[in-house]
Design an enzyme around this catalytic site. Structure first.
Site, PDB file in Angstrom:
ATOM      1  N   ASP A  67      -5.544 -13.037  -8.734  1.00 37.35           N
ATOM      2  CA  ASP A  67      -4.188 -12.505  -8.784  1.00 37.35           C
ATOM      3  C   ASP A  67      -4.289 -11.082  -9.297  1.00 37.35           C
ATOM      4  O   ASP A  67      -4.530 -10.844 -10.481  1.00 37.35           O
ATOM      5  CB  ASP A  67      -3.318 -13.353  -9.706  1.00 37.35           C
ATOM      6  N   ASN A  92      -6.130  -2.190  -0.669  1.00 43.63           N
ATOM      7  CA  ASN A  92      -5.058  -2.508   0.270  1.00 43.63           C
ATOM      8  C   ASN A  92      -3.907  -3.254  -0.389  1.00 43.63           C
ATOM      9  O   ASN A  92      -2.757  -3.102   0.007  1.00 43.63           O
ATOM     10  CB  ASN A  92      -5.634  -3.332   1.429  1.00 43.63           C
ATOM     11  N   TYR A 158       8.110   0.538  -8.008  1.00 45.94           N
ATOM     12  CA  TYR A 158       7.208   0.631  -6.849  1.00 45.94           C
ATOM     13  C   TYR A 158       6.961   2.095  -6.491  1.00 45.94           C
ATOM     14  O   TYR A 158       5.815   2.521  -6.329  1.00 45.94           O
ATOM     15  CB  TYR A 158       7.800  -0.120  -5.668  1.00 45.94           C
ATOM     16  N   LYS A 162       3.354   4.166  -6.824  1.00 46.03           N
ATOM     17  CA  LYS A 162       2.722   4.799  -5.676  1.00 46.03           C
ATOM     18  C   LYS A 162       2.580   6.303  -5.877  1.00 46.03           C
ATOM     19  O   LYS A 162       1.616   6.916  -5.392  1.00 46.03           O
ATOM     20  CB  LYS A 162       3.510   4.488  -4.408  1.00 46.03           C
TER      21      LYS A 162
END
Length: 267
Positions: A67, A92, A158, A162
């Site tokens: 995980d 990825n 998020y 990024k």
């Protein structure tokens, strides 16, 4: 060193390898003659992919169930890898697994998302990148998103994660380039993955037109890996699309910053 396997072999480590772009990158790495370390939470899809790659490409595989949102994920992966020589790391795995506005989810959920999108990849880059630097060859491919270039309501953590990985990846490209190690931030657009289709179905939305296929994404990533530090999906190197400036302009900025850094930092 003139072949892909000579530059990036003998092992590739791919996170989020159980489906979508991760599986596509794994198949392309195997087709290039690289043995594959397949990492994801779900064991059965990894076992099925491993069997496929062994059968079709005759390579070795290692399945690692982990995980990536767990604080100890990177340590567990490195332990499983052992003394295998990883010449290509494909980060990825990384998504918005919470899908809520910042104050509408518990902070523990956001901390897990940061582990998934930032901390685990950073730790793996440190260990594997250090080994690549010693060997003076290898590659790191960081999968990003168009939201790397700016914030977006409903995607606060998020987008922030990024954005961090974008600046981190550019910096890593600058630091490892003198040692023959390639680093590429690959900024994806809308890609036809099971994860995207699950989100669309949950929100009762149809799949939009023009989705990129995982195979197309994997092909472009491998074709541009040596170019660095940024590739925007579907856009030319000198085209400003997702970002206010083009990848070529950001590359020139990084080269200029390298020259400035040499005046204040011992390299």
């Amino acid at each position: 060193m003139t072949t892909f396997a000579g530059k990036y072999g003998p092992w590739a480590l791919i996170t989020g390898a159980s489906e979508g772009t991760g599986a596509a990158f794994s198949r392309r790495a195997a087709a290039q003659g690289l043995n594959c370390i397949l990492v994801a939470r779900r064991e059965q899809p990894l076992r099925e992919l491993a069997a496929e790659l062994q059968r079709d490409q005759g390579i070795e595989t290692l399945v690692v169930t982990a995980d990536l949102a767990a604080p100890d994920a990177a340590a567990a992966i490195i332990e499983a890898v052992g003394d295998r020589e990883v010449g290509l790391y494909i980060a990825n795995a990384g998504a918005d697994t919470v899908t809520a506005r910042f104050l509408d989810a518990p902070v523990e959920a956001w901390l897990g998302l940061m582990h998934l999108n930032v901390t685990t990849s950073l730790q793996l880059c440190h260990t594997l990148g250090g080994q690549m630097r010693e060997r003076e060859r290898g590659g790191i491919l960081l999968l990003g998103s168009g939201v790397s270039y700016g914030g977006m309501g409903g995607l606060a953590v998020y987008a922030g994660s990024k954005s961090f990985m974008l600046s981190f990846g550019e910096s890593l490209w600058s630091e490892l380039r003198p040692y023959g190690v390639d680093v590429l931030n690959f900024m994806l657009g809308r890609t036809d993955t099971p994860a995207l289709r699950e989100i669309l179905a949950r929100n009762e939305l149809p799949p939009p037109e023009g989705l990129a296929s995982p195979d197309e994404v994997a092909e472009a990533g491998f074709n541009h890996l040596a170019r660095g530090p940024i590739l925007n999906w579907g856009q030319a190197d000198d085209e400003a699309g997702m970002s206010p400036v083009s990848p070529a302009a950001r590359r020139e900025r990084m080269l200029a910053m390298e020259a400035i850094a040499r005046t204040v930092i011992k390299t």
